[in-house]
Scaffold this motif. Structure first.
Motif, PDB file in Angstrom:
ATOM      1  N   LEU A  35       0.918  -1.178   0.173  1.00 45.01           N
ATOM      2  CA  LEU A  35       0.088  -0.265   0.038  1.00 45.01           C
ATOM      3  C   LEU A  35       0.951   1.087   0.006  1.00 45.01           C
ATOM      4  O   LEU A  35       0.615   2.267  -0.774  1.00 45.01           O
ATOM      5  CB  LEU A  35      -1.012   0.019   1.314  1.00 45.01           C
ATOM      6  CG  LEU A  35      -1.854   1.147   1.145  1.00 45.01           C
ATOM      7  CD1 LEU A  35      -2.875   1.387   0.200  1.00 45.01           C
ATOM      8  CD2 LEU A  35      -2.510   1.259   2.619  1.00 45.01           C
ATOM      9  N   LEU A  36       2.090   1.141   0.664  1.00 44.41           N
ATOM     10  CA  LEU A  36       2.654   2.357   0.997  1.00 44.41           C
ATOM     11  C   LEU A  36       3.266   2.818  -0.570  1.00 44.41           C
ATOM     12  O   LEU A  36       2.919   4.111  -1.035  1.00 44.41           O
ATOM     13  CB  LEU A  36       4.085   1.988   1.804  1.00 44.41           C
ATOM     14  CG  LEU A  36       4.821   3.207   2.286  1.00 44.41           C
ATOM     15  CD1 LEU A  36       4.295   4.347   2.770  1.00 44.41           C
ATOM     16  CD2 LEU A  36       6.097   2.988   3.057  1.00 44.41           C
ATOM     17  N   ILE A  78       0.300   4.477  -2.882  1.00 45.14           N
ATOM     18  CA  ILE A  78      -0.462   5.435  -2.585  1.00 45.14           C
ATOM     19  C   ILE A  78       0.422   6.766  -2.503  1.00 45.14           C
ATOM     20  O   ILE A  78       0.042   7.908  -2.840  1.00 45.14           O
ATOM     21  CB  ILE A  78      -1.226   5.479  -1.394  1.00 45.14           C
ATOM     22  CG1 ILE A  78      -0.325   5.253  -0.055  1.00 45.14           C
ATOM     23  CG2 ILE A  78      -2.158   4.587  -1.199  1.00 45.14           C
ATOM     24  CD1 ILE A  78      -1.208   5.836   1.332  1.00 45.14           C
ATOM     25  N   THR A 115      -5.202  -2.363  -4.085  1.00 51.07           N
ATOM     26  CA  THR A 115      -4.913  -2.004  -2.511  1.00 51.07           C
ATOM     27  C   THR A 115      -5.266  -0.591  -2.302  1.00 51.07           C
ATOM     28  O   THR A 115      -6.052  -0.413  -1.323  1.00 51.07           O
ATOM     29  CB  THR A 115      -3.507  -2.515  -2.250  1.00 51.07           C
ATOM     30  OG1 THR A 115      -2.706  -1.796  -3.079  1.00 51.07           O
ATOM     31  CG2 THR A 115      -3.422  -3.906  -1.956  1.00 51.07           C
ATOM     32  N   LEU A 164      -9.099   0.023  -2.692  1.00 54.52           N
ATOM     33  CA  LEU A 164      -9.966  -0.348  -1.439  1.00 54.52           C
ATOM     34  C   LEU A 164      -9.737   0.293  -0.359  1.00 54.52           C
ATOM     35  O   LEU A 164     -10.550   0.619   0.649  1.00 54.52           O
ATOM     36  CB  LEU A 164      -9.554  -2.193  -1.180  1.00 54.52           C
ATOM     37  CG  LEU A 164      -9.821  -2.985  -2.292  1.00 54.52           C
ATOM     38  CD1 LEU A 164      -9.264  -4.348  -2.120  1.00 54.52           C
ATOM     39  CD2 LEU A 164     -11.419  -2.979  -2.319  1.00 54.52           C
ATOM     40  N   ALA A 165      -8.406   0.626  -0.065  1.00 55.31           N
ATOM     41  CA  ALA A 165      -8.084   1.682   1.031  1.00 55.31           C
ATOM     42  C   ALA A 165      -8.915   2.854   1.114  1.00 55.31           C
ATOM     43  O   ALA A 165      -9.506   3.357   1.980  1.00 55.31           O
ATOM     44  CB  ALA A 165      -6.750   1.828   1.359  1.00 55.31           C
ATOM     45  N   VAL A 202     -12.838   1.984   1.773  1.00 55.44           N
ATOM     46  CA  VAL A 202     -13.056   1.854   3.347  1.00 55.44           C
ATOM     47  C   VAL A 202     -13.511   3.265   4.025  1.00 55.44           C
ATOM     48  O   VAL A 202     -14.394   3.293   4.776  1.00 55.44           O
ATOM     49  CB  VAL A 202     -11.901   1.195   4.136  1.00 55.44           C
ATOM     50  CG1 VAL A 202     -12.355   0.956   5.621  1.00 55.44           C
ATOM     51  CG2 VAL A 202     -11.513  -0.016   3.527  1.00 55.44           C
ATOM     52  N   LEU A 233     -17.506  -3.544  -0.933  1.00 58.03           N
ATOM     53  CA  LEU A 233     -16.122  -3.598  -0.058  1.00 58.03           C
ATOM     54  C   LEU A 233     -15.753  -5.077  -0.019  1.00 58.03           C
ATOM     55  O   LEU A 233     -14.604  -5.505  -0.198  1.00 58.03           O
ATOM     56  CB  LEU A 233     -16.134  -2.879   0.964  1.00 58.03           C
ATOM     57  CG  LEU A 233     -14.679  -2.387   1.748  1.00 58.03           C
ATOM     58  CD1 LEU A 233     -14.165  -1.443   0.623  1.00 58.03           C
ATOM     59  CD2 LEU A 233     -15.117  -1.510   2.737  1.00 58.03           C
ATOM     60  N   ALA A 261     -12.566  -6.889  -1.566  1.00 58.44           N
ATOM     61  CA  ALA A 261     -11.648  -7.133  -0.758  1.00 58.44           C
ATOM     62  C   ALA A 261     -11.105  -8.663  -1.163  1.00 58.44           C
ATOM     63  O   ALA A 261     -10.284  -8.930  -1.445  1.00 58.44           O
ATOM     64  CB  ALA A 261     -12.018  -7.121   0.557  1.00 58.44           C
TER      65      ALA A 261
END
Lengths: 321, 304
Positions: free
Chosen positions: B237-238, B241, B254, B257-258, B261, B271, B275
Motif C-alpha cells: 500500500l505504501l 499511494i 489495494t 480499496l483503502a 473503506v 467492499l 476485498a
C-alpha cells in the motif's frame, strides 16, 4: 488508458528491459577474457546505480531535509525533532508507536508459540497450521477490511441490527454496542489485534520449526523426570528455542514499527490512533510538510537500528554455539 | 514487512518447514482435552473473520446493510451481484485489478534479473571493493522505505515520468534489490566451485557460466524470491499511494480499496467482494506454492 494500452506498456517495459540486459550480456560475452573488470562492472553496475540513485541519495536527502522547514527552503535546525517530542498530538503518536511495537510482537509470538506447541505432531497439524498462516498471504488492506466487518458499529436502537460480529456478541451478552475504532484509547488495541492476527502465523511457522529441532533425548529425559504439560513448556521448550524466539520478536517489532496500512485504512490516524509511519504519510503527502515528514522518517530509521543491532548480535551468538 | 536474516542454521530449519515433514513420526493426539480446546478456539478466531467476509460478499446488498452475515443461516440467500458489479459494473474495480497486474509483473521480473546478475558478480567475480560493496548492499536492508520516498517522488516529478507506471516499477525494483542480492548471493555461493572451474577450463566466459551453469542450479531460490516479491508488490500500500499519482490510470487494487473503506456510504456492499477479489490471488499462490512461499516469506520477512 484502456486495458489494452496498459498491457501494451507493461509488455514494452519488460521487452525494453530484456533488450537492454540482453545487449549488455552479449557485449560482455564477446569481450576478451582479459577484460575482467569490465565484465564485473556490467554485472553489478545496474544494481549499484539503482541503489545509489534510488535509495542512498534519497536517504541522505531526507536526513538533510529533516533540518529544513515544510518547503525545504529555510534551515530550522532541530525544530522538526523538537516538535515531534513536544507537540501534544505528536506525543500521542509516539505513545501509540511504543504500544504497537511492544504489544504486537509479544502477543503474536505468544499466540504463535502456544499454538505451535499445541498442534505439534497432532494428526491435523498441516491443516491447523495453514489456518493460522493464511492471513500472512493477505494484504494488510485486505486484513483491515476483514476486521472492519468485525468491528462495525450500528447505533443501539430498535429495528437496527448490529452488522459487526463483535458488537453482536456484546448485544447477545446483554451489553451496549461500542465504537471499537473510535473510542480512545482502546481503539489502538483493536487495531493492534489485526496486526497480531496477521503476524501470529509467521511466529508459529518459525517457532514450530525450532520446536521440531529440539533433540528428542532432551524431551525424553524430561519426560522420565515426570515433566509434563505447562511445566514441560516452561522449562524445556521455551529455553531450547530461545534464539528463534528472539529472532521472531525482533523481526515482528521492526515490521510493526514501519507498518502503516492498518491505521491508514481503518482510521486514517484519526481518533488518536496515528503511529509514526502513518504520521509520515499524513505530514508528507496529505499536508505537504516535507520537513516534519522527513524528521519522522529519520526517527523510524533511528528506531530500527538498535533492534537490528540486537538481532544481529543474537544471530552471531546463535551461530557461535 | 521487516528485517532479520535467518542464519544458515535457521535456514536449514526453515527448509524443513513443510507440512509433510512429520510423516513417519508417531502422531499423537493433542496432549489433553484442554489443549485441544485452546487450539480450537485460536483456529476459530483466526478463520471466523475471513469466513464472515466471504459470506458477506455473496449476500444481497440490502442484507449486507441491515444485518450481520450470521443471519444468513436463518435466511440463506446467495447472489453474485456484488462480484458482477465489482468486476464489470460502473463503479468497477476491474480497472484497478488490471493495474495491480500491470504493476506487479515487471516489478518482479526486473529486480529479480538485476539481482541475479549482481549476486553472481558478488559471489564469483573479482573486482575492487567487492566485499565492501556487498556489505553496503546488505546493510541497505535496514533502511525503511519511508526514508527514500519523498526525494524519490521529487526525482520522478522532475523527470516527467510521474503519473505513469514507471515510478511504481522502478521503486519496487529498487526496494527489492538489497534483500534479493543478499539472498541470491548466498545461493550462488553454495554452488560448488569445481563446476565453475570445469566450465572455465572448457573456455566458457562469465556470461556463459552465468546463463548455462548457474541459473539452472539456483532456479528454486529464484522462484522462492520471485514469489515473495510478487506477494509483496501485490499487497503493497505504501509505495502504491505515494507513487501511483495517476489515480485511475495506475492505482492498484489495494490503494483503491483503502480509499473505499473510508468512503462508507454507497460502496459498503462492494467492499466485501472487492476485498475478496484482491485476497484471492495471493491465497491461490499460497496454496499452490506453499513450500516455496514459506521459504520465501521467512527469508524475506526482513524487507521494508
Amino acid at each position: 488508458m484502456d486495458t489494452f494500452e496498459k498491457f501494451g506498456q507493461m509488455a514494452l517495459a519488460v521487452a525494453l528491459f530484456v533488450g537492454v540486459m540482453g545487449a549488455i550480456l552479449l557485449l560482455v560475452g564477446r569481450a576478451r577474457r582479459r577484460a575482467d573488470l569490465w565484465q564485473s562492472l556490467a554485472f553489478v553496475l545496474p544494481a549499484l546505480l539503482l541503489l545509489g540513485v534510488g535509495l542512498i541519495y534519497p536517504a541522505v536527502r531526507t536526513i538533510y531535509q529533516s533540518f529544513f522547514d515544510r518547503t525545504s527552503d529555510e534551515f530550522v535546525g532541530v525544530d522538526n525533532f523538537t516538535e515531534i517530542f513536544t507537540n501534544s498530538d505528536m506525543l500521542i503518536v509516539l505513545r501509540n508507536t511504543a504500544i504497537w511495537v511492544i504489544l504486537t510482537p509479544l502477543l503474536a509470538t505468544f499466540i504463535g508459540l502456544v499454538y505451535a506447541v499445541l498442534v505439534d505432531r497432532s494428526r491435523v497439524e498441516a491443516a491447523a497450521k495453514a489456518v493460522i498462516f493464511m492471513p500472512m498471504a493477505i494484504s494488510l488492506v485486505g486484513a483491515s477490511i476483514i476486521w472492519r466487518y468485525v468491528y462495525e458499529y450500528r447505533p443501539d436502537q430498535q429495528n437496527i441490527e448490529q452488522v459487526g460480529l463483535l458488537n453482536q456478541v456484546l448485544v447477545w451478552l446483554g451489553m451496549e454496542p461500542r465504537h471499537f475504532l473510535v473510542d480512545t484509547p482502546w481503539n489502538t488495541l483493536f487495531l493492534i489485534v489485526i496486526m497480531v492476527w496477521v503476524q501470529a502465523g509467521f511466529a508459529m511457522t518459525v517457532l514450530s520449526a525450532a520446536i521440531k529441532a529440539i533433540p528428542s533425548d532432551i524431551t525424553e529425559a524430561a519426560q522420565l523426570d515426570g515433566l509434563t504439560g505447562v511445566r514441560m513448556f516452561r522449562y524445556i521448550t521455551v529455553p531450547s528455542i530461545r534464539p528463534a524466539l528472539v529472532v521472531v520478536l525482533t523481526t515482528i517489532s521492526i515490521g510493526t514499527l514501519k507498518v502503516f496500512d492498518i491505521v491508514r485504512t481503518l482510521t486514517g490516524g484519526n481518533f488518536d490512533t496515528s503511529v509514526i509511519a502513518n504520521e509520515f504519510y499524513t505530514q508528507g503527502f496529505s499536508l505537504g510538510d516535507t520537513g516534519l515528514a522527513s524528521a519522522l522518517a529519520v526517527m523510524l530509521f533511528v528506531l530500527v537500528i538498535p533492534i537490528v543491532a540486537y538481532n544481529v548480535r543474537q544471530l552471531r551468538k546463535a551461530e557461535l554455539r | 514487512m521487516t528485517a532479520a536474516i535467518p542464519t544458515p542454521a535457521l535456514q536449514d530449519e526453515l527448509a524443513t518447514v513443510t507440512p509433510a515433514t512429520i510423516t513417519g513420526r508417531t502422531r499423537k493426539r493433542l496432549t489433553s482435552r484442554w489443549a485441544s480446546l485452546v487450539a480450537l478456539i485460536i483456529a476459530v478466531l483466526w478463520t471466523l473473520p475471513t469466513f464472515g467476509l466471504l459470506l458477506t460478499s455473496f449476500r444481497p446488498e440490502r442484507d449486507i446493510r441491515t444485518s450481520g452475515w450470521w443471519n444468513w443461516f436463518g435466511d440463506p440467500q446467495l447472489t453474485l451481484a456484488n462480484y458482477d458489479e465489482v468486476l464489470y459494473g460502473g463503479s468497477s474495480l476491474s480497472t484497478y485489478f488490471i493495474n495491480s497486474l500491470v504493476i506487479t509483473v515487471p516489478s518482479v521480473i526486473i529486480p529479480v534479473s538485476i539481482a541475479c546478475l549482481a549476486a553472481y558478480a558478488f559471489a564469483w567475480m573479482r573486482f575492487p571493493f567487492r566485499d565492501t560493496l556487498f556489505v553496503a548492499v546488505f546493510a541497505l536492508q535496514i533502511v525503511p522505505l519511508q526514508v527514500a520516498l519523498i526525494p524519490l517522488l521529487r526525482i520522478y516529478v522532475d523527470t516527467g515520468v510521474n503519473g505513469t507506471f514507471w515510478p511504481l516499477w522502478i521503486s519496487h525494483t529498487i526496494f527489492a534489490l538489497p534483500l534479493a542480492i543478499f539472498l541470491l548471493h548466498n545461493f550462488f555461493k553454495e554452488v560448488p566451485g569445481e563446476l565453475m572451474e570445469a566450465a572455465r577450463v572448457d573456455g566458457a566466459g562469465h556470461v556463459t557460466i552465468f546463463l548455462r551453469v548457474m541459473l539452472p542450479l539456483v532456479t528454486p531460490a529464484i522462484a522462492a524470491f520471485a514469489i515473495f516479491q510478487f506477494l509483496w508488490v501485490w499487497n503493497d500500500l505504501l509505495v502504491a499511494i505515494t507513487m501511483a499519482t495517476g489515480a485511475q490510470d495506475v492505482q492498484p487494487l489495494t490503494a483503491r480499496l483503502a480509499e473505499l473503506v473510508g468512503s462508507r456510504g454507497s460502496t459498503w456492499h462492494l467492499l466485501s467482494a472487492g476485498a475478496f477479489v484482491s485476497i484471492v490471488i495471493p491465497v491461490i499462490v499460497f496454496l499452490l506454492l506453499q513450500r516455496y512461499f514459506v521459504r520465501g516469506l521467512l527469508a524475506g520477512s526482513v524487507k521494508g
